[in-house]
Write a protein that holds these residues in place. Structure first.
Motif, PDB file in Angstrom:
ATOM      1  N   TYR A   5       0.802  -1.199   0.000  1.00 41.32           N
ATOM      2  CA  TYR A   5       0.000   0.000   0.000  1.00 41.32           C
ATOM      3  C   TYR A   5       0.849   1.268   0.000  1.00 41.32           C
ATOM      4  O   TYR A   5       0.346   2.362   0.124  1.00 41.32           O
ATOM      5  N   PHE A   7       2.804   4.426  -1.291  1.00 46.60           N
ATOM      6  CA  PHE A   7       2.500   5.270  -2.429  1.00 46.60           C
ATOM      7  C   PHE A   7       3.638   5.218  -3.432  1.00 46.60           C
ATOM      8  O   PHE A   7       4.800   5.127  -3.079  1.00 46.60           O
ATOM      9  N   ASN A 148       2.308  -3.269  -7.327  1.00 42.00           N
ATOM     10  CA  ASN A 148       2.193  -1.848  -7.007  1.00 42.00           C
ATOM     11  C   ASN A 148       3.550  -1.169  -6.875  1.00 42.00           C
ATOM     12  O   ASN A 148       3.702   0.011  -7.198  1.00 42.00           O
ATOM     13  N   SER A 252      -8.500   2.356  -3.809  1.00 42.88           N
ATOM     14  CA  SER A 252      -8.191   3.679  -4.358  1.00 42.88           C
ATOM     15  C   SER A 252      -6.736   3.785  -4.803  1.00 42.88           C
ATOM     16  O   SER A 252      -6.392   4.661  -5.606  1.00 42.88           O
ATOM     17  N   THR A 253      -5.875   2.901  -4.301  1.00 40.93           N
ATOM     18  CA  THR A 253      -4.480   2.907  -4.743  1.00 40.93           C
ATOM     19  C   THR A 253      -4.372   2.584  -6.229  1.00 40.93           C
ATOM     20  O   THR A 253      -3.453   3.045  -6.904  1.00 40.93           O
ATOM     21  N   LEU A 256      -4.921   5.831  -7.892  1.00 42.76           N
ATOM     22  CA  LEU A 256      -3.746   6.673  -7.645  1.00 42.76           C
ATOM     23  C   LEU A 256      -2.610   6.290  -8.589  1.00 42.76           C
ATOM     24  O   LEU A 256      -1.980   7.147  -9.211  1.00 42.76           O
ATOM     25  N   ASN A 257      -2.351   4.989  -8.704  1.00 44.15           N
ATOM     26  CA  ASN A 257      -1.302   4.524  -9.611  1.00 44.15           C
ATOM     27  C   ASN A 257      -1.575   4.975 -11.041  1.00 44.15           C
ATOM     28  O   ASN A 257      -0.676   5.442 -11.754  1.00 44.15           O
ATOM     29  N   ARG A 268      -8.121  10.851 -10.800  1.00 43.89           N
ATOM     30  CA  ARG A 268      -8.154  11.746  -9.637  1.00 43.89           C
ATOM     31  C   ARG A 268      -9.595  12.026  -9.224  1.00 43.89           C
ATOM     32  O   ARG A 268      -9.923  12.010  -8.035  1.00 43.89           O
ATOM     33  N   LEU A 271     -11.129   8.936  -7.467  1.00 39.54           N
ATOM     34  CA  LEU A 271     -10.545   8.715  -6.143  1.00 39.54           C
ATOM     35  C   LEU A 271     -11.115   9.697  -5.125  1.00 39.54           C
ATOM     36  O   LEU A 271     -11.545   9.308  -4.032  1.00 39.54           O
ATOM     37  N   GLY A 338      -6.749   4.885   2.068  1.00 37.87           N
ATOM     38  CA  GLY A 338      -7.499   5.639   1.067  1.00 37.87           C
ATOM     39  C   GLY A 338      -7.477   7.130   1.341  1.00 37.87           C
ATOM     40  O   GLY A 338      -7.322   7.949   0.422  1.00 37.87           O
ATOM     41  N   ASN A 341      -4.177   8.491   0.431  1.00 41.37           N
ATOM     42  CA  ASN A 341      -4.078   8.667  -1.020  1.00 41.37           C
ATOM     43  C   ASN A 341      -4.681  10.004  -1.444  1.00 41.37           C
ATOM     44  O   ASN A 341      -4.128  10.723  -2.286  1.00 41.37           O
ATOM     45  N   LEU A 344      -2.376  12.773  -0.476  1.00 40.53           N
ATOM     46  CA  LEU A 344      -1.231  12.845  -1.380  1.00 40.53           C
ATOM     47  C   LEU A 344      -1.580  13.621  -2.648  1.00 40.53           C
ATOM     48  O   LEU A 344      -0.773  14.393  -3.164  1.00 40.53           O
TER      49      LEU A 344
END
Length: 359
Positions: A5, A7, A148, A252-253, A256-257, A268, A271, A338, A341, A344
């Motif tokens: 997980y 980032f 990831n 949600s990762t 984000l990726n 975006r 998320l 989440g 994320n 971030l």
């Protein structure tokens, strides 16, 4: 483990670097700590090579009994390479990257080919479209740890970038065969979700445990079960999975990726829409994150109005079959990932403040 997980580094379009010339003319003996660090990286890489040669075949398949389940499922197989992307990113030899990429590709093929007999939703393959067919995000996320983290050292790999977008699409209604997300109520519709969509019924011990297997005198299970009946007993109360759960925030990762590839706004947007919906639920629930949201979007709606209900919820305590002890297995705190994320992406402190209020 929460390794999967972390980032990921920003991997958008390359920008031209400013031309700078550095002239180093004074010799310097490397400090001892630097030499020791290099030795540690080299020794770790050698250990990985020996492990890979012993436990993976020429296809990148793990030499194991390929099974579905929460005890010993696909996620546990690829977790054997969990920290290898970090090792390579820190400066280990290129062979480490070659091995973990081969292991990931082999893993996807191995568990696409692996099929259950009795677990209904995995009879055509435990993976479908390169992704788990449907499972909870404790296990989905663990199984994505290696994938990831690949972008720490190889974010421009074409296959990686294709998979990142594909996986995110499973939660953005881009794949009609995976209707995981309800955009009206802003929920992921079940604790079990994946490339074949959500499971919209109560889960059974079989769904969680996998097909029958002989355990005695063969395996030492991580949770301490001594036979298949105890494996079933471990999961007998893991029934209430319909509706959304904070564990799903880990999905949600994926968005984000995908956003970090080239800053496509749709990732975006999704998320923040999903995290903001959870933020609103926390505010409505006295600043405490609920562990069940019904299919109609109401807090506790799939658990008789109990905001603390559901599998892995605030009130989820079960009996350990081999000891009779009570184990508290709530997982709602994992949902913080989440919110982190969202922080971030925005730098907005309200995503962190929500969790400070809950402490």
């Amino acid at each position: 483990m929460l390794t999967g997980y972390l980032f990921l580094v920003l991997s958008g379009p390359r920008l031209p670097a400013a031309e700078v010339t550095l002239r180093i003319s004074t010799p310097m003996t490397p400090p001892g700590w630097a030499l020791l660090e290099r030795e540690l990286l080299q020794s770790s890489a050698q250990a990985c090579e020996k492990f890979f040669a012993r436990y993976f075949d020429e296809r990148g398949y793990l030499e194991c009994v390929a099974r579905w389940g929460g005890d010993d499922g696909p996620d546990d197989a690829i977790e054997n390479c969990n920290d290898w992307p970090i090792l390579h990113a820190l400066g280990a030899p290129q062979v480490v990257q070659q091995m973990f990429k081969k292991a990931w590709s082999g893993h996807v093929r191995q568990f696409t080919e692996a099929k259950t007999v009795e677990v209904p939703f995995a009879r055509d393959g435990m993976y479908y479209k390169e992704f788990p067919v449907m499972f909870d995000w404790q296990h989905n996320a663990e199984g994505l740890s290696v994938f990831n983290l690949q972008s720490l050292s190889d974010p421009y790999d074409r296959n990686y970038r294709r998979q990142v977008r594909r996986f995110a699409g499973f939660y953005m209604n881009e794949d009609p065969g995976a209707p995981n997300y309800d955009s009206q109520h802003k929920i992921i519709r079940s604790l079990f979700n994946g490339s074949r969509g959500p499971l919209l019924r109560k889960a059974t011990a079989l769904d969680w445990t996998g097909d029958p297997i002989e355990v005695e005198n063969r395996f030492h299970l991580g949770h301490g079960e001594r036979n298949y009946q105890e494996m079933l007993a471990h999961f007998k109360d893991y029934n209430d999975i319909v509706g959304d759960h904070p564990l799903n925030l880990l999905s949600s990762t994926l968005a984000l990726n995908a956003y970090m590839l080239q800053h496509e706004g749709k990732y975006r947007k999704w998320l923040l829409e999903y995290i903001d919906a959870w933020l609103a639920r926390m505010e409505k629930n006295g600043d405490v994150i609920p562990s069940n949201v019904g299919l109609d979007g109401t807090i506790g709606g799939a658990c008789d109005g109990k905001w603390y209900g559901g599998t892995y919820g605030w009130g989820f305590s079960v009996t350990v079959p081999q000891t009779g002890e009570i184990a508290h297995r709530n997982r709602q705190h994992w949902g913080f990932i989440g919110f982190a994320n969202a922080y971030l992406l925005t730098g907005d402190d309200r995503y962190l403040e929500a969790w400070r209020k809950q402490a």
